[in-house]
Enzyme design. Sequence first.
Site, PDB file in Angstrom:
ATOM      1  N   ARG A  39       0.836  -1.206   0.000  1.00 53.47           N
ATOM      2  CA  ARG A  39       0.000   0.000   0.000  1.00 53.47           C
ATOM      3  C   ARG A  39       0.870   1.257   0.000  1.00 53.47           C
ATOM      4  O   ARG A  39       2.093   1.160  -0.029  1.00 53.47           O
ATOM      5  CB  ARG A  39      -0.892   0.009   1.251  1.00 53.47           C
ATOM      6  CG  ARG A  39      -0.101  -0.066   2.546  1.00 53.47           C
ATOM      7  CD  ARG A  39      -0.997  -0.122   3.747  1.00 53.47           C
ATOM      8  NE  ARG A  39      -1.844  -1.306   3.741  1.00 53.47           N
ATOM      9  CZ  ARG A  39      -1.458  -2.527   4.079  1.00 53.47           C
ATOM     10  NH1 ARG A  39      -0.191  -2.740   4.458  1.00 53.47           N
ATOM     11  NH2 ARG A  39      -2.277  -3.530   4.054  1.00 53.47           N
ATOM     12  N   TYR A  55      11.692   6.818  15.716  1.00 53.28           N
ATOM     13  CA  TYR A  55      11.451   6.921  14.271  1.00 53.28           C
ATOM     14  C   TYR A  55      12.482   7.871  13.642  1.00 53.28           C
ATOM     15  O   TYR A  55      13.096   7.547  12.613  1.00 53.28           O
ATOM     16  CB  TYR A  55      10.026   7.453  14.051  1.00 53.28           C
ATOM     17  CG  TYR A  55       9.609   7.573  12.605  1.00 53.28           C
ATOM     18  CD1 TYR A  55       9.281   6.439  11.861  1.00 53.28           C
ATOM     19  CD2 TYR A  55       9.509   8.819  11.991  1.00 53.28           C
ATOM     20  CE1 TYR A  55       8.870   6.543  10.539  1.00 53.28           C
ATOM     21  CE2 TYR A  55       9.101   8.940  10.664  1.00 53.28           C
ATOM     22  CZ  TYR A  55       8.785   7.798   9.944  1.00 53.28           C
ATOM     23  OH  TYR A  55       8.391   7.906   8.627  1.00 53.28           O
ATOM     24  N   GLY A  68       8.264   0.670   6.365  1.00 57.10           N
ATOM     25  CA  GLY A  68       8.579   1.446   7.571  1.00 57.10           C
ATOM     26  C   GLY A  68       7.405   1.419   8.521  1.00 57.10           C
ATOM     27  O   GLY A  68       6.261   1.202   8.111  1.00 57.10           O
ATOM     28  N   LYS A  98      15.314   7.123  10.832  1.00 56.16           N
ATOM     29  CA  LYS A  98      15.292   7.797   9.531  1.00 56.16           C
ATOM     30  C   LYS A  98      16.525   8.672   9.321  1.00 56.16           C
ATOM     31  O   LYS A  98      16.971   8.886   8.190  1.00 56.16           O
ATOM     32  CB  LYS A  98      14.005   8.629   9.391  1.00 56.16           C
ATOM     33  CG  LYS A  98      12.737   7.776   9.364  1.00 56.16           C
ATOM     34  CD  LYS A  98      12.728   6.800   8.184  1.00 56.16           C
ATOM     35  CE  LYS A  98      11.427   6.061   8.020  1.00 56.16           C
ATOM     36  NZ  LYS A  98      11.449   5.098   6.904  1.00 56.16           N
ATOM     37  N   ILE A 144       3.088   4.486  -0.338  1.00 56.70           N
ATOM     38  CA  ILE A 144       4.193   4.894  -1.200  1.00 56.70           C
ATOM     39  C   ILE A 144       4.797   3.685  -1.935  1.00 56.70           C
ATOM     40  O   ILE A 144       5.156   3.768  -3.109  1.00 56.70           O
ATOM     41  CB  ILE A 144       5.273   5.628  -0.358  1.00 56.70           C
ATOM     42  CG1 ILE A 144       4.692   6.937   0.188  1.00 56.70           C
ATOM     43  CG2 ILE A 144       6.538   5.886  -1.173  1.00 56.70           C
ATOM     44  CD1 ILE A 144       5.548   7.615   1.254  1.00 56.70           C
ATOM     45  N   ASP A 156       8.438 -11.202   6.347  1.00 64.57           N
ATOM     46  CA  ASP A 156       8.537 -10.170   7.385  1.00 64.57           C
ATOM     47  C   ASP A 156      10.004  -9.769   7.478  1.00 64.57           C
ATOM     48  O   ASP A 156      10.868 -10.608   7.764  1.00 64.57           O
ATOM     49  CB  ASP A 156       8.046 -10.725   8.725  1.00 64.57           C
ATOM     50  CG  ASP A 156       7.987  -9.625   9.773  1.00 64.57           C
ATOM     51  OD1 ASP A 156       8.851  -8.717   9.754  1.00 64.57           O
ATOM     52  OD2 ASP A 156       7.061  -9.660  10.601  1.00 64.57           O
ATOM     53  N   LYS A 196       5.734   7.670  20.609  1.00 68.87           N
ATOM     54  CA  LYS A 196       5.616   7.909  22.056  1.00 68.87           C
ATOM     55  C   LYS A 196       6.802   8.785  22.452  1.00 68.87           C
ATOM     56  O   LYS A 196       7.896   8.620  21.900  1.00 68.87           O
ATOM     57  CB  LYS A 196       5.755   6.589  22.844  1.00 68.87           C
ATOM     58  CG  LYS A 196       4.512   5.721  22.885  1.00 68.87           C
ATOM     59  CD  LYS A 196       3.620   6.122  24.053  1.00 68.87           C
ATOM     60  CE  LYS A 196       2.399   5.241  24.194  1.00 68.87           C
ATOM     61  NZ  LYS A 196       1.305   5.533  23.321  1.00 68.87           N
ATOM     62  N   ASP A 231       5.969  -7.688   0.963  1.00 64.27           N
ATOM     63  CA  ASP A 231       5.303  -7.176   2.169  1.00 64.27           C
ATOM     64  C   ASP A 231       5.124  -8.329   3.150  1.00 64.27           C
ATOM     65  O   ASP A 231       5.526  -9.462   2.859  1.00 64.27           O
ATOM     66  CB  ASP A 231       3.972  -6.482   1.836  1.00 64.27           C
ATOM     67  CG  ASP A 231       3.724  -5.293   2.777  1.00 64.27           C
ATOM     68  OD1 ASP A 231       3.585  -5.527   3.996  1.00 64.27           O
ATOM     69  OD2 ASP A 231       3.698  -4.150   2.289  1.00 64.27           O
ATOM     70  N   ASN A 252      11.128  15.191  15.773  1.00 67.43           N
ATOM     71  CA  ASN A 252       9.711  15.459  16.004  1.00 67.43           C
ATOM     72  C   ASN A 252       9.307  14.945  17.381  1.00 67.43           C
ATOM     73  O   ASN A 252       9.825  13.917  17.825  1.00 67.43           O
ATOM     74  CB  ASN A 252       8.883  14.749  14.917  1.00 67.43           C
ATOM     75  CG  ASN A 252       7.548  15.415  14.717  1.00 67.43           C
ATOM     76  OD1 ASN A 252       7.271  16.466  15.289  1.00 67.43           O
ATOM     77  ND2 ASN A 252       6.717  14.801  13.900  1.00 67.43           N
TER      78      ASN A 252
HETATM   79  P1  NAD Z   1       2.273   2.479   4.934  1.00 70.08           P
HETATM   80  O1  NAD Z   1       2.055   2.125   6.352  1.00 70.08           O
HETATM   81  O2  NAD Z   1       1.097   2.893   4.114  1.00 70.08           O
HETATM   82  O3  NAD Z   1       3.034   1.279   4.179  1.00 70.08           O
HETATM   83  C1  NAD Z   1       4.182   0.683   4.723  1.00 70.08           C
HETATM   84  C2  NAD Z   1       4.240  -0.766   4.271  1.00 70.08           C
HETATM   85  O4  NAD Z   1       5.399  -1.387   4.859  1.00 70.08           O
HETATM   86  C3  NAD Z   1       3.013  -1.574   4.701  1.00 70.08           C
HETATM   87  O5  NAD Z   1       2.433  -2.226   3.605  1.00 70.08           O
HETATM   88  C4  NAD Z   1       3.581  -2.555   5.721  1.00 70.08           C
HETATM   89  O6  NAD Z   1       2.905  -3.789   5.747  1.00 70.08           O
HETATM   90  C5  NAD Z   1       5.034  -2.689   5.250  1.00 70.08           C
HETATM   91  N1  NAD Z   1       5.868  -3.201   6.341  1.00 70.08           N
HETATM   92  C6  NAD Z   1       5.987  -2.690   7.587  1.00 70.08           C
HETATM   93  N2  NAD Z   1       6.784  -3.481   8.334  1.00 70.08           N
HETATM   94  C7  NAD Z   1       7.180  -4.512   7.546  1.00 70.08           C
HETATM   95  C8  NAD Z   1       7.976  -5.658   7.767  1.00 70.08           C
HETATM   96  N3  NAD Z   1       8.522  -5.919   8.955  1.00 70.08           N
HETATM   97  N4  NAD Z   1       8.168  -6.507   6.724  1.00 70.08           N
HETATM   98  C9  NAD Z   1       7.616  -6.275   5.508  1.00 70.08           C
HETATM   99  N5  NAD Z   1       6.837  -5.206   5.263  1.00 70.08           N
HETATM  100  C10 NAD Z   1       6.616  -4.333   6.265  1.00 70.08           C
HETATM  101  O7  NAD Z   1       3.414   3.619   4.923  1.00 70.08           O
HETATM  102  P2  NAD Z   1       3.736   4.778   3.854  1.00 70.08           P
HETATM  103  O8  NAD Z   1       3.111   6.018   4.344  1.00 70.08           O
HETATM  104  O9  NAD Z   1       3.470   4.326   2.483  1.00 70.08           O
HETATM  105  O10 NAD Z   1       5.309   4.942   4.112  1.00 70.08           O
HETATM  106  C11 NAD Z   1       6.305   4.289   3.339  1.00 70.08           C
HETATM  107  C12 NAD Z   1       7.670   4.747   3.802  1.00 70.08           C
HETATM  108  O11 NAD Z   1       7.757   6.172   3.715  1.00 70.08           O
HETATM  109  C13 NAD Z   1       7.968   4.390   5.256  1.00 70.08           C
HETATM  110  O12 NAD Z   1       9.322   4.041   5.384  1.00 70.08           O
HETATM  111  C14 NAD Z   1       7.671   5.684   5.985  1.00 70.08           C
HETATM  112  O13 NAD Z   1       8.393   5.776   7.191  1.00 70.08           O
HETATM  113  C15 NAD Z   1       8.132   6.714   4.963  1.00 70.08           C
HETATM  114  N6  NAD Z   1       7.489   8.023   5.150  1.00 70.08           N
HETATM  115  C16 NAD Z   1       6.143   8.210   4.973  1.00 70.08           C
HETATM  116  C17 NAD Z   1       5.596   9.473   5.174  1.00 70.08           C
HETATM  117  C18 NAD Z   1       4.118   9.776   4.992  1.00 70.08           C
HETATM  118  O14 NAD Z   1       3.717  10.926   5.176  1.00 70.08           O
HETATM  119  N7  NAD Z   1       3.287   8.822   4.623  1.00 70.08           N
HETATM  120  C19 NAD Z   1       6.398  10.531   5.556  1.00 70.08           C
HETATM  121  C20 NAD Z   1       7.757  10.306   5.727  1.00 70.08           C
HETATM  122  C21 NAD Z   1       8.294   9.057   5.513  1.00 70.08           C
END
Ligand code: NAD
Length: 473
Positions: A246, A379, A318, A383, A248, A290, A323, A267, A373
Amino acid sequence: MSDVLLQIGKNAQARKVVHALGLPIPLPVPLRRARGPWRERPLADACMVVGASSGAELSPVIAETLAAAGANAYWTGSDSIAAAFAAPGEAYGRPARALAALGDNERVAGVVFDATGLRDVAGLRALYETFHPLVPRLAKSGRVLVIGRPGGKGPAASAAQAALEGFVRSVAKEIGRGGATANLVRVEKGAEARLGPVLRFLLSSRSAFVTAQPFVVDARTKSEGDKPPFVRPLEKKVAVVTGAARGIGAATARRLAEEGAHVVCLDRPGDDGPTSQLARSIHGTALLVDLGADDAPARIADVVRALGGLDVVVHNAGITRDKTIGRMSDKQWDEVLAVNLGAVVRTHEALEPLLREGGRVVCLSSIAGIAGNVGQSAYAASKAGILGFVAGLAEALAERGITVNAVAPGFIETRLTAAIPVAVREAGRRLAALGQGGLPEDVAEVITFLASPGAAGITGRTVRVCGGALIGA
Ligand code: NAD
């Protein structure tokens, strides 16, 4: 939850009402975004005005890039520069003359300024002379691009080049509410031929959520020729995207496939449904692993080996466990560090030997990793660690023609951000130059560009995809 202000902003009638009532509501402008695969002429018929300082060195590259991308270029600057680089009949000398040639109503799609010749403070006046008349004529979702050098010979030249960054960041904040962006590209000596694709990307609507930042183009990474393909650049390439079910990750897997790559969509086993569905729809391979499991790197490597090799890795998976540090459990700390950073390092170690020459590694960071933050110490640590990882890895991989970069999203509309409290969510959207959140597709476009052969000049860097967020800038 959808962005209500953006929905109102999309409706011309509603905009009029807000203006007529004088309501102090800063309605964001819907951003212009291209969809589908890259095209040969992404700037077809766009009106671009190009300025140059005296002594500018990259005007030929700019001219060639704009012509190949299909733009109509109007050249300004000193009469001699305009005459030297423009096609006959297209040199306009001072910006006012270019504007006169455009006519009263035509908007400027982009302004590019070649500042590589700037060597002193007095020379900076050329910025004012170019942008003062042109910025008010910039179209919605327009582009401002300044091209400079990473430093200068002597303190005066160094000051002049450094000044460009403050200028660009400020202009970005001034024009963001019109959906327009401003960026700076610093080109190292010897990397001039690598500017073209970067220019092309930043001037196109693919870079809709990228603004207010400097890029560095260098010649560290070995590269096959100076004419990378723009159409289907990932043809015959194999890519792995983690966290592809899902958000990004899914958007990125789709874009990489659209450009020709065979994508391994990885995933967690619990996300079998969306992962397998996505893999089927893009003719890729689903991999349910995983990343926290001990055998995860080996299992990914096995699948890649069976596909015959690897060209692109996107470490996207991610998690957040927000917390404040005093309230955070050790389990929460461990989980975040293990998935967001530990798994990236371990997976990379297993996949590095399988990467082919010209490979591309892109890791997802966050502006929280740059600025920090409240409630995100784990987190942000994970990052920020990503930034160090790519910076530390780039040199060693350069010899094999492999680049490694981080992408730091700001506020992107996904499940992750839908879960945060409404007030924080509104602040995240509005405290950006563009006044709105980005879409997963905006991040996917940047990742796809970094994954392409044309991005050979960018390595060891962090690209923010944050719409000019006030934090982390
Ligand atoms: P999301 O939660 O929509 O998708 C993350 C995906 O990673 C999920 O499908 C989840 O199942 C998978 N995942 C998590 N842990 C896993 C594991 N142990 N093994 C395999 N898969 C795993 O997140 P997103 O918003 O699409 O974010 C994607 C990346 O971008 C992340 O690294 C997030 O930290 C980073 N990010 C997102 C944002 C934002 O605003 N959405 C901002 C900054 C950074």
